[in-house]
Design an enzyme around this catalytic site. Sequence first.
Site, PDB file in Angstrom:
ATOM      1  N   ASP A 156     -39.048 -57.062  45.493  1.00  0.00           N
ATOM      2  CA  ASP A 156     -40.528 -57.162  45.632  1.00  0.00           C
ATOM      3  C   ASP A 156     -41.378 -58.088  46.183  1.00  0.00           C
ATOM      4  OD1 ASP A 156     -40.888 -55.017  43.116  1.00  0.00           O
ATOM      5  OD2 ASP A 156     -40.407 -56.361  42.054  1.00  0.00           O
TER       6      ASP A 156
ATOM      7  N   ASP B  90     -44.003 -49.279  44.804  1.00  0.00           N
ATOM      8  CA  ASP B  90     -44.571 -49.235  43.888  1.00  0.00           C
ATOM      9  C   ASP B  90     -45.834 -49.138  43.652  1.00  0.00           C
ATOM     10  OD1 ASP B  90     -42.189 -50.563  42.749  1.00  0.00           O
ATOM     11  OD2 ASP B  90     -42.687 -52.569  42.842  1.00  0.00           O
TER      12      ASP B  90
END
EC number: 3.4.23.36
Length: 169
Positions: free
Chosen positions: A113, A139
Amino acid sequence: MRWFFFLLLSVIGLDRFTKQLAIIFLRDTGESITIIPGLFSLTYAENRGIAFGMEFLPPGVLLILTTIIVSGVIIYALYQGNRQPLFLGSFGLIAGGGIGNLIDRFTTGRVVDFLYFDLYRGELFGQWIALWPIFNIADSAITIGACMLIIFYGRIFPDSTASGGNNVC
């Protein structure tokens, strides 16, 4: 179906490319890059859990469950028969995002991330977290696809609303 596969493959490609950039320019340098001071930065993180970094399941179980869910999304999209662009687009985004994160789970056991909005910090389910998590392109694609399903439900599934059923769930 071209639209479905175009979005699926585009999301996977963009997700893999941006994660590699995050590894090179953020993880390997140990730097965080501020884009908008106090609001948005590129910050490297590895997530072993699910949404918001929560670790509810052992990694092996999470890998199997994620594989089943992504496979189900793809099978549903392929065999449902709905060829509307909104249907194919939303499921293409969800499947592409799912596969993008699944590749990370298969290869390293955690998801890379790097996009961070510093919106609020506090507690969630008894754990202190930045309440807007660090996330990635995959995401984002999953979230956008899911929002499309909710917002455009009546247009994506016109038969269900034509029969008088207004219930989404």
